[in-house]
Design a protein around this motif. Structure first.
Motif, PDB file in Angstrom:
ATOM      1  N   MET A 174       9.100  19.312  -0.877  1.00 58.46           N
ATOM      2  CA  MET A 174       9.759  20.430  -0.223  1.00 58.46           C
ATOM      3  C   MET A 174       8.928  20.928   0.965  1.00 58.46           C
ATOM      4  N   GLN A 175       7.605  20.747   0.882  1.00 55.86           N
ATOM      5  CA  GLN A 175       6.715  21.250   1.919  1.00 55.86           C
ATOM      6  C   GLN A 175       6.452  20.224   3.012  1.00 55.86           C
ATOM      7  N   THR A 176       6.412  18.955   2.680  1.00 59.63           N
ATOM      8  CA  THR A 176       6.027  17.932   3.654  1.00 59.63           C
ATOM      9  C   THR A 176       7.206  17.322   4.398  1.00 59.63           C
ATOM     10  N   GLY A 177       8.398  17.416   3.846  1.00 56.63           N
ATOM     11  CA  GLY A 177       9.547  16.768   4.469  1.00 56.63           C
ATOM     12  C   GLY A 177       9.746  15.337   3.993  1.00 56.63           C
ATOM     13  N   TRP A 178       8.829  14.834   3.210  1.00 55.14           N
ATOM     14  CA  TRP A 178       8.944  13.477   2.675  1.00 55.14           C
ATOM     15  C   TRP A 178       9.561  13.538   1.279  1.00 55.14           C
ATOM     16  N   ARG A 179      10.636  12.812   1.071  1.00 59.76           N
ATOM     17  CA  ARG A 179      11.287  12.763  -0.231  1.00 59.76           C
ATOM     18  C   ARG A 179      10.683  11.614  -1.031  1.00 59.76           C
ATOM     19  N   VAL A 180      10.000  11.933  -2.094  1.00 59.68           N
ATOM     20  CA  VAL A 180       9.271  10.916  -2.870  1.00 59.68           C
ATOM     21  C   VAL A 180      10.243   9.983  -3.571  1.00 59.68           C
ATOM     22  N   PRO A 181      10.219   8.681  -3.227  1.00 55.45           N
ATOM     23  CA  PRO A 181      11.133   7.743  -3.886  1.00 55.45           C
ATOM     24  C   PRO A 181      10.624   7.329  -5.266  1.00 55.45           C
ATOM     25  N   VAL A 182      11.546   7.067  -6.161  1.00 47.33           N
ATOM     26  CA  VAL A 182      11.220   6.557  -7.493  1.00 47.33           C
ATOM     27  C   VAL A 182      11.765   5.139  -7.589  1.00 47.33           C
ATOM     28  N   CYS A 183      10.875   4.172  -7.750  1.00 41.92           N
ATOM     29  CA  CYS A 183      11.260   2.755  -7.759  1.00 41.92           C
ATOM     30  C   CYS A 183      11.072   2.180  -9.160  1.00 41.92           C
ATOM     31  N   GLU A 184      12.075   1.511  -9.648  1.00 42.02           N
ATOM     32  CA  GLU A 184      11.957   0.780 -10.903  1.00 42.02           C
ATOM     33  C   GLU A 184      11.535  -0.642 -10.570  1.00 42.02           C
ATOM     34  N   VAL A 185      10.419  -1.071 -11.129  1.00 46.08           N
ATOM     35  CA  VAL A 185       9.868  -2.363 -10.746  1.00 46.08           C
ATOM     36  C   VAL A 185       9.320  -3.100 -11.964  1.00 46.08           C
ATOM     37  N   SER A 186       9.525  -4.402 -11.979  1.00 40.74           N
ATOM     38  CA  SER A 186       8.919  -5.263 -12.980  1.00 40.74           C
ATOM     39  C   SER A 186       8.057  -6.279 -12.247  1.00 40.74           C
ATOM     40  N   ALA A 187       6.754  -6.139 -12.372  1.00 43.22           N
ATOM     41  CA  ALA A 187       5.852  -7.080 -11.711  1.00 43.22           C
ATOM     42  C   ALA A 187       5.979  -8.468 -12.323  1.00 43.22           C
ATOM     43  N   ARG A 188       6.366  -8.529 -13.592  1.00 44.48           N
ATOM     44  CA  ARG A 188       6.484  -9.826 -14.278  1.00 44.48           C
ATOM     45  C   ARG A 188       7.639 -10.647 -13.730  1.00 44.48           C
ATOM     46  N   THR A 189       8.793 -10.002 -13.502  1.00 43.69           N
ATOM     47  CA  THR A 189       9.978 -10.726 -13.022  1.00 43.69           C
ATOM     48  C   THR A 189      10.177 -10.604 -11.521  1.00 43.69           C
TER      49      THR A 189
END
Length: 316
Positions: free
Chosen positions: A217-232
């Motif tokens: 809210m303060q920086t203007g950057w919307r933090v993304p949430v990524c679902e990731v599987s390093a194995r696949t």
């Protein structure tokens, strides 16, 4: 004493040059030559620093492996600094994260080093800070992987350009992070082991909710949430894109240079406080507030001054 190599010499010298220079940063840390070298590196930090943190067992090393392969496929040079807890007997790194990374030993553009946290509980020692300053000046991407046991998240904010927080689905970590206020820190969040399906999606939803009240809210950057599987490899490209987007956001908004200057001021204060305590910090607070462009040279000057005061006999 052998003269120090230039940053350009280290760029061209590959793994051997990097390894030798990191050793000298540790063994000759108090010299004027090393301080000057590090201050020059601070002004030449073209590489981006990705801080990777999260609780033990979340899959940081596996994800680091996947990120290395992705960056190398794009032709980028990569250095990994794995911060481990220290042995109370030898002072060395206990976990040795580099032994868990499956890197190509013949690839001259990949460098991995384990470094002990020393007296910092999972955080970054002065040697680690110096190593980060040097590495970001000579490689394209620096990945700093912390052991992730509390203090390290706060320390990493003061050392990296982008902080990537890893959360494992189904472990209750997301609720703990919300309680601890850690959601105010990351620039990108990765829910690891996304191949677990519904539990990964649920964790991502929980984290997104926690982020709604965070510093975005303060920086203007919307933090993304990524679902990731390093194995696949599932979601890895999206994660790399999110990290890249954050770097572009900082460039576009002019936030990177001020952020690094604030970090350097923090390094300086922290180095003085660690060695000389709060009383030592208070005696030089004016110098600290006016200098952050040359943190290592300033620290050396302050350390010599305070050491001389401590060695001076008390007046009768």
């Amino acid at each position: 004493m052998r003269p120090l190599p230039s940053l350009d010499d280290i760029r061209k010298g590959g793994k051997l040059a990097l390894s030798r220079m990191l050793t000298r940063l540790e063994t000759e840390a108090e010299t004027a030559e090393v301080a000057g070298f590090l201050d020059e590196a601070c002004t030449n930090g073209a590489g981006l620093v990705l801080g990777l943190t999260g609780p033990p067992g979340v899959g940081k090393s596996t994800l680091t492996d996947a990120l290395i392969r992705n960056y190398r496929s794009s032709g980028l040079s990569v250095a990994v600094l794995a911060i481990d807890p220290s042995s109370q007997f030898t002072g060395g790194a206990l976990l040795g994260d580099r032994t868990r990374l499956q890197t190509d030993p013949d690839d001259a553009a990949v460098f991995v080093r384990s470094m002990a946290a020393r007296d910092r509980l999972g955080g970054l020692s002065d040697h680690a800070i110096a190593a980060i300053a040097m590495l970001r000046a000579v490689v394209d991407r620096v990945i700093v992987e912390s052991v992730g046991i509390g203090q390290s998240e706060g320390d990493l904010v003061q050392a990296c350009d982008t902080l990537l927080l890893c959360i494992q689905p189904g472990s209750g970590d997301s609720l703990q992070f919300m309680k601890a206020g850690i959601m105010e820190l990351p620039d990108v969040v990765a829910v690891t082991k996304a191949d677990m399906g519904a539990s990964a999606r649920r964790a991502a939803s929980d984290v997104a909710g926690a982020l709604s009240l965070s510093r975005q809210m303060q920086t203007g950057w919307r933090v993304p949430v990524c679902e990731v599987s390093a194995r696949t490899g599932q979601g890895l490209d999206d994660l790399v894109a999110a990290v890249s987007d954050h770097g572009e956001f900082m460039d576009r908004t002019g936030a990177l240079v001020p952020k690094r200057l604030r970090q350097q001021g923090h390094w300086l204060r922290d180095m003085v406080r660690t060695r000389f305590g709060t009383a030592g910090l208070e005696t030089v607070v004016k110098q600290l507030s006016e200098t952050s462009v040359q943190p290592f040279g300033t620290y050396r000057r302050i350390a010599l001054e305070l050491s001389a005061r401590l060695e001076r006999p008390a007046a009768d």
